[in-house]
Write a protein that holds these residues in place. Structure first.
Motif, PDB file in Angstrom:
ATOM      1  N   ASP A 110       0.788  -1.179  -0.052  1.00  0.00           N
ATOM      2  CA  ASP A 110       0.180   0.228  -0.114  1.00  0.00           C
ATOM      3  C   ASP A 110       0.857   1.350   0.161  1.00  0.00           C
ATOM      4  O   ASP A 110       0.353   2.224   0.449  1.00  0.00           O
ATOM      5  CB  ASP A 110      -0.964   0.035   1.166  1.00  0.00           C
ATOM      6  CG  ASP A 110      -2.148  -0.793   0.949  1.00  0.00           C
ATOM      7  OD1 ASP A 110      -2.450  -1.239  -0.050  1.00  0.00           O
ATOM      8  OD2 ASP A 110      -2.826  -1.449   2.069  1.00  0.00           O
ATOM      9  N   HIS A 111       1.793   1.211  -0.616  1.00  0.00           N
ATOM     10  CA  HIS A 111       2.953   2.456  -0.646  1.00  0.00           C
ATOM     11  C   HIS A 111       2.172   3.531  -1.421  1.00  0.00           C
ATOM     12  O   HIS A 111       1.797   2.993  -2.684  1.00  0.00           O
ATOM     13  CB  HIS A 111       4.133   2.090  -1.229  1.00  0.00           C
ATOM     14  CG  HIS A 111       5.200   3.242  -1.111  1.00  0.00           C
ATOM     15  ND1 HIS A 111       5.242   4.289  -1.827  1.00  0.00           N
ATOM     16  CD2 HIS A 111       6.261   3.200  -0.193  1.00  0.00           C
ATOM     17  CE1 HIS A 111       6.419   4.956  -1.460  1.00  0.00           C
ATOM     18  NE2 HIS A 111       6.942   4.413  -0.594  1.00  0.00           N
ATOM     19  N   THR A 144      -1.078  -3.051  -4.077  1.00  0.00           N
ATOM     20  CA  THR A 144      -2.081  -3.062  -3.095  1.00  0.00           C
ATOM     21  C   THR A 144      -2.156  -4.639  -2.403  1.00  0.00           C
ATOM     22  O   THR A 144      -1.452  -5.514  -2.863  1.00  0.00           O
ATOM     23  CB  THR A 144      -3.540  -3.117  -3.851  1.00  0.00           C
ATOM     24  OG1 THR A 144      -3.995  -3.873  -4.772  1.00  0.00           O
ATOM     25  CG2 THR A 144      -3.474  -1.694  -4.380  1.00  0.00           C
ATOM     26  N   ASP A 199       4.210  -3.659   4.866  1.00  0.00           N
ATOM     27  CA  ASP A 199       4.256  -2.359   4.407  1.00  0.00           C
ATOM     28  C   ASP A 199       5.801  -1.587   5.013  1.00  0.00           C
ATOM     29  O   ASP A 199       6.609  -2.315   5.559  1.00  0.00           O
ATOM     30  CB  ASP A 199       3.132  -1.320   5.134  1.00  0.00           C
ATOM     31  CG  ASP A 199       3.285  -1.075   6.417  1.00  0.00           C
ATOM     32  OD1 ASP A 199       3.981  -1.880   7.230  1.00  0.00           O
ATOM     33  OD2 ASP A 199       2.290  -0.512   6.933  1.00  0.00           O
TER      34      ASP A 199
END
Length: 222
Positions: free
Chosen positions: A170-171, A178, A197
């Motif tokens: 999710d950067h 995602t 993450d």
């Protein structure tokens, strides 16, 4: 070997505490060797990438943590200087700081240089990986993460651990990272995996796996 496998370096207090625990002493009393090699294999990494990593000017804290000393171990140079020179450097260091980039390129040069063969004789050494520097320790990275094509092709890496890693979950600058993308990626692998993450790391000591996180992560697969 003791492993701290990160997505983006030592980004928070929890990951730093895990690093100190693995070292068994303060960072300020520890000697580091940084390995920039993986960056040369990835098309998104320009010529300044290695310099920023080594000098602590990147956005992924590794070399700038306050080590007592820091040296550079460039794997592509090692075959030309002889093992009798560089192996003592590795043995004397407390930690190896391993840059991101392309994991298959890094795996190739770890084998070509002889570093991969040396690792089993270093049970007390700490391996602090960043992105590809973490993924190289897994058995497979998945086709999505292969940029540099190794001799013979494929996505296999070193298999020091039995799980794969999907970094930068999710950067904001990576819309293809995602959770749905990670789940699709993991479904193509024969082994379990973690999606992590940039505030998460995976700590491995004597085969025991602990997730250290101030962010988001998920275990995928069987």
């Amino acid at each position: 070997m003791k492993l701290l496998l990160t997505s983006a370096g030592v980004t928070n207090a929890s990951i730093r505490a895990a690093l100190v625990d693995l070292l068994g002493k303060p960072i300020e009393e520890s000697d580091a060797l940084c390995i920039p090699t993986a960056g040369y294999g990835h098309p998104m990494v320009g010529p300044a990438g290695a310099w920023r990593f080594i000098t602590g000017r990147s956005s992924t804290p590794m070399c700038e943590l306050g080590w007592r000393s820091t040296g550079v171990l460039e794997l592509t140079a090692l075959p030309s200087i002889g093992a009798e020179r560089w192996i003592p450097w590795v043995r004397e260091a407390d930690v190896l700081l391993v840059n991101g980039g392309d994991a298959t390129y890094l795996a190739h040069w770890m084998r070509e240089s002889g570093l991969a063969d040396l690792l089993p004789s270093l049970p007390d050494k700490v391996w602090l990986g960043l992105s590809a520097g973490s993924m190289v320790m897994t058995p497979r990275i998945g086709a999505d993460f292969v940029e540099w094509q190794p001799p013979g092709g494929g996505d296999r890496t070193l298999g020091v651990v039995d799980f794969s890693i999907f970094p930068h979950l999710d950067h904001p600058a990576l819309p293809e990272n995602t959770l749905a993308d990670a789940q699709r990626w993991a479904a193509e692998l024969p082994n379990p995996a973690y999606a992590i993450d940039d505030d998460t790391a995976i700590k491995v000591t004597d085969g025991v796996v602990d997730v250290v996180s101030e962010g988001q992560w998920v275990r995928l697969g069987s």
